[in-house]
Motif scaffolding. Structure first.
Motif, PDB file in Angstrom:
ATOM      1  N   LEU A 224      -1.524  32.037 -14.733  1.00 39.54           N
ATOM      2  CA  LEU A 224      -1.187  30.645 -14.477  1.00 39.54           C
ATOM      3  C   LEU A 224      -2.443  29.790 -14.575  1.00 39.54           C
ATOM      4  O   LEU A 224      -3.444  30.087 -13.920  1.00 39.54           O
ATOM      5  N   PRO A 225      -2.400  28.738 -15.389  1.00 40.87           N
ATOM      6  CA  PRO A 225      -3.585  27.886 -15.547  1.00 40.87           C
ATOM      7  C   PRO A 225      -3.904  27.106 -14.274  1.00 40.87           C
ATOM      8  O   PRO A 225      -2.998  26.626 -13.604  1.00 40.87           O
ATOM      9  N   VAL A 226      -5.182  27.028 -13.933  1.00 44.07           N
ATOM     10  CA  VAL A 226      -5.604  26.189 -12.811  1.00 44.07           C
ATOM     11  C   VAL A 226      -6.413  25.015 -13.369  1.00 44.07           C
ATOM     12  O   VAL A 226      -6.070  23.866 -13.200  1.00 44.07           O
TER      13      VAL A 226
ATOM     14  N   VAL B  94      -4.962  31.970 -12.629  1.00 42.05           N
ATOM     15  CA  VAL B  94      -4.611  32.936 -11.606  1.00 42.05           C
ATOM     16  C   VAL B  94      -3.834  34.069 -12.266  1.00 42.05           C
ATOM     17  O   VAL B  94      -2.843  33.830 -12.950  1.00 42.05           O
TER      18      VAL B  94
ATOM     19  N   MET C 252      -1.401  37.068 -11.967  1.00 45.73           N
ATOM     20  CA  MET C 252      -0.388  37.427 -10.987  1.00 45.73           C
ATOM     21  C   MET C 252       0.357  38.677 -11.433  1.00 45.73           C
ATOM     22  O   MET C 252       0.828  38.729 -12.566  1.00 45.73           O
TER      23      MET C 252
ATOM     24  N   VAL D 215       4.167  40.988  -4.848  1.00 41.46           N
ATOM     25  CA  VAL D 215       3.432  40.063  -5.708  1.00 41.46           C
ATOM     26  C   VAL D 215       2.006  39.985  -5.219  1.00 41.46           C
ATOM     27  O   VAL D 215       1.763  39.908  -4.024  1.00 41.46           O
TER      28      VAL D 215
ATOM     29  N   ASN E 146      -2.116  38.496  -6.395  1.00 43.57           N
ATOM     30  CA  ASN E 146      -2.796  37.660  -7.386  1.00 43.57           C
ATOM     31  C   ASN E 146      -4.276  37.509  -7.091  1.00 43.57           C
ATOM     32  O   ASN E 146      -4.728  37.711  -5.968  1.00 43.57           O
ATOM     33  N   LYS E 147      -5.018  37.153  -8.126  1.00 43.50           N
ATOM     34  CA  LYS E 147      -6.453  36.898  -7.990  1.00 43.50           C
ATOM     35  C   LYS E 147      -6.855  35.858  -9.025  1.00 43.50           C
ATOM     36  O   LYS E 147      -6.210  35.694 -10.049  1.00 43.50           O
ATOM     37  N   ALA E 148      -7.946  35.181  -8.738  1.00 49.33           N
ATOM     38  CA  ALA E 148      -8.470  34.196  -9.683  1.00 49.33           C
ATOM     39  C   ALA E 148      -9.186  34.888 -10.841  1.00 49.33           C
ATOM     40  O   ALA E 148      -9.748  35.967 -10.674  1.00 49.33           O
TER      41      ALA E 148
ATOM     42  N   ARG F 265     -11.964  33.785 -13.952  1.00 48.43           N
ATOM     43  CA  ARG F 265     -12.741  32.704 -14.559  1.00 48.43           C
ATOM     44  C   ARG F 265     -13.132  33.097 -15.968  1.00 48.43           C
ATOM     45  O   ARG F 265     -13.508  34.237 -16.221  1.00 48.43           O
TER      46      ARG F 265
ATOM     47  N   LYS G 186      -8.912  44.764  -9.556  1.00 46.17           N
ATOM     48  CA  LYS G 186      -8.927  44.436  -8.131  1.00 46.17           C
ATOM     49  C   LYS G 186      -7.537  44.140  -7.599  1.00 46.17           C
ATOM     50  O   LYS G 186      -7.178  44.530  -6.485  1.00 46.17           O
TER      51      LYS G 186
ATOM     52  N   ASP H 265      -5.551  46.037  -4.702  1.00 45.00           N
ATOM     53  CA  ASP H 265      -4.949  45.322  -3.571  1.00 45.00           C
ATOM     54  C   ASP H 265      -3.505  45.735  -3.353  1.00 45.00           C
ATOM     55  O   ASP H 265      -3.054  45.936  -2.223  1.00 45.00           O
TER      56      ASP H 265
ATOM     57  N   ASP I 228       4.809  40.498   1.050  1.00 44.30           N
ATOM     58  CA  ASP I 228       3.586  40.016   0.400  1.00 44.30           C
ATOM     59  C   ASP I 228       2.416  40.389   1.300  1.00 44.30           C
ATOM     60  O   ASP I 228       2.574  41.171   2.219  1.00 44.30           O
ATOM     61  N   GLU I 229       1.289  39.821   1.033  1.00 43.42           N
ATOM     62  CA  GLU I 229       0.165  40.254   1.869  1.00 43.42           C
ATOM     63  C   GLU I 229      -0.402  39.137   2.727  1.00 43.42           C
ATOM     64  O   GLU I 229      -1.593  38.950   2.821  1.00 43.42           O
ATOM     65  N   SER I 230       0.461  38.372   3.293  1.00 44.43           N
ATOM     66  CA  SER I 230      -0.039  37.259   4.106  1.00 44.43           C
ATOM     67  C   SER I 230      -0.631  37.768   5.396  1.00 44.43           C
ATOM     68  O   SER I 230      -0.304  38.839   5.856  1.00 44.43           O
TER      69      SER I 230
END
Lengths: 349, 349
Positions: free
Chosen positions: A141-143, A149, A151, A159, A161-163, A165, A223, A227, A347-349
DNA sequence: GTTAGCACTCATCAAGTTTGAGTGCTAATC
DNA sequence: GATTAGCACTCAAACTTGATGAGTGCTAAC
């Protein structure tokens, strides 16, 4: 060599008394408070025998007897009666556990809380290992121009996700192609397979895109997979140990807390344990640091496949019967709650 | 009334000595170890004055003096010298902090670790509040006929998700429409706005779909928003307090740990603090439970907008100068790392 | 085989004692 | 008038001492 009926009775009384009081048990106390029908002197003789056989120890010459690990093991294996929870206890537990459940993580966390409250020990709960879970789709997903991101969505609905770059600006179109390529390559693979498998070249991707996949996305991808695979460990009732006479010494309390705070090490220890209700006493624990603790764990299952664990850790002197019952009741409850619809969309909240 | 040069010097010496030793400071010790050029008797007279002015206290008649909170406040405001970190310290910190950073959460967590290691106190780090972040898109990913994953993506790249269970089977098509409706309604709203705004009826959605939105999706939506808004609090060095003489009493250690373990309360306390470097000493803390602790926090910023905090908590006797320097250096580092690209695409692993 | 009796052990507690670092006050000194 | 030496006094902490009591092991009687 089997112990005589009488020796067993005496040993049981000593264990019961010591679990309750944490004080070495003497022959007089025993003959007064337990209906054994023999005099202190006789009890002393029997205790002497039991000590020789390794079931009891002596802190110092003129003190009462303390059960050894061997005694606890015998107790757990043969002498322990099934402890039935009262109806109120069961209702209270079920109510706290099932109040407005949507996610496994949540319920598991609450299980640790309830367990520590009831047992007055340190409780923990581990979410299931996701070894068998497979990848369903991968998205980018574009930031902004340089950031996206990544996903991952698994078959079971997890689900993560990680950033990511990028070295240079990347168009949405490129992101879509990259995501499509990855989905094509990894769909249906288990999480652990995906970890080892390389990104395969694809007709649609050019050299530049491949470079991005390798250099920018790959690290985040790995990563994120880790996770998703990783179990979460919740702990509760850490400060309960301060109420136990075993830890009324600063150094001991400190050592306990430092050990338990090393979550990664502790998680590994837990993962290696067998399934079902497992009790390890003192030096039966692999970990040197646990050598004067007992650990009880039990397994719950989600959809009959993924297995998680909950349990307690405390001094070797613990109410094995009660604790075991509570843990079993908790695992049953969790397993039931996540049986039918397979609602493990945690999820992993 | 201003203190004389000499009184200030004596007070400074007392504070320095007490911070080092944690023992009440006597006049003889002071005249021996600090180059004050006056005799113990004179020092005693001055100390007596300082006590009258409220800068010192007396544990009991015949013991040395202990700095009061007022003294620490004076020290922090006027007497404290800037403590410069050595080049090695700076390099070591920067190395530990920046090693392979991809996410803010990660870096912030490491900051807490480094901080607790250097200061030997309990350190914490709070991720930024996301008040200004706006929703970008909303997705509903099918898991099975009755379950989907609700996924929210914000402008800054934060992704969060929760499971949704439906009363009856839902087609992928329906999910797509529902997600589209929600995106249409919420796109561009800040997370907090989205929390208060109701789902607006839409031409494309029929009554049934509306019911699902209300009954099945809404609870998960609200929870997911709250998750995204919520700051994460990382703590490190909890067991460091065991090395401090202030906590060499089981009850005190226990109280400290129990207080700090109430993360929600503690987070609220932190959120309410002002920005910049803030030192609160003893009863200056709002929270009753912190009345014999000092707390130092500093603010870092991500993209110059979102603000997070890191800090330490310890006894009022702490190395204010050193701790402040380390915290400032850490916040500078974090702010710098997340300045240019705004790489705050953190998740909640 | 069981038990009463007795000498012995040792942790724990309370009371008394010693020690030393500290104070405040006063009178002598600068 | 400010500073300091000297001295009596205070009090926590550390140590000593003795009493207490719960416990043991052993032996001889039941």
């Amino acid at each position: 060599m089997d112990l005589s009926e009488r020796k067993l009775k005496i040993l049981q009384a000593i264990i019961a008394d010591f679990i309750r009081t944490a004080e070495p048990v003497g022959s007089r106390t025993l003959s007064k408070n337990y209906d054994l029908g023999i005099s202190p002197a006789t009890i002393r003789n029997e205790m002497s025998d039991l000590e020789e056989l390794g079931y009891l120890t002596h802190p110092h010459t003129s003190s009462g007897r303390v059960p050894s690990e061997k005694a606890y093991r015998l107790y757990v294996n043969q002498m322990m009666n099934k402890h039935e929870l009262t109806m109120e206890q069961k209702c209270s537990i079920a109510a706290q556990l099932n109040d407005n459940v949507t996610e496994l993580e949540n319920m598991v966390q609450r299980a640790a809380h309830v367990l520590s409250e009831i047992t007055n020990l340190t409780a923990f709960a581990m979410t299931p290992r996701k070894d068998l879970d497979t990848l369903k789709y991968i998205n980018l997903l574009p930031v902004d121009d340089y950031t996206a991101v990544l996903m991952l969505v698994s078959e079971s609905g997890k689900v993560s996700n990680k950033a990511v770059r990028f070295d240079k600006a990347v168009s949405e179109e490129t992101l879509r192609i990259l995501a499509k390529t990855m989905t094509y390559n990894y769909r249906g693979k288990t999480l652990s397979e995906a970890l080892t498998q390389d990104i395969i070249e694809d007709v649609q991707t050019d050299a530049e895109a491949m470079g991005m996949l390798e250099n920018n996305i790959k690290p985040s991808f790995v990563k994120t997979l880790e996770d998703m695979l990783n179990v979460n460990l919740y702990m509760d009732g850490l400060t309960n140990i301060f109420s136990l006479p075993e830890y009324n010494d600063l150094d001991k309390a400190r050592m306990f807390l430092e050990m338990v705070n090393k979550k990664e090490d502790f998680t590994k220890t837990l993962i290696n344990r067998e399934n079902g209700v497992i009790i390890t006493i003192g030096n039966e624990n692999q970990d040197e640091l646990l050598s004067d603790c007992s650990v009880i764990t039990a397994t719950y299952h989600v959809n009959g496949k993924q297995l998680g664990k909950i349990g307690v850790i405390g001094p070797t002197r613990m109410q094995y019967d009660e604790v075991t019952s509570v843990i079993e009741y908790l695992t049953d409850n969790i397993s039931k709650a996540f049986m039918i619809t397979g609602g493990d969309g945690d999820d992993e909240s």
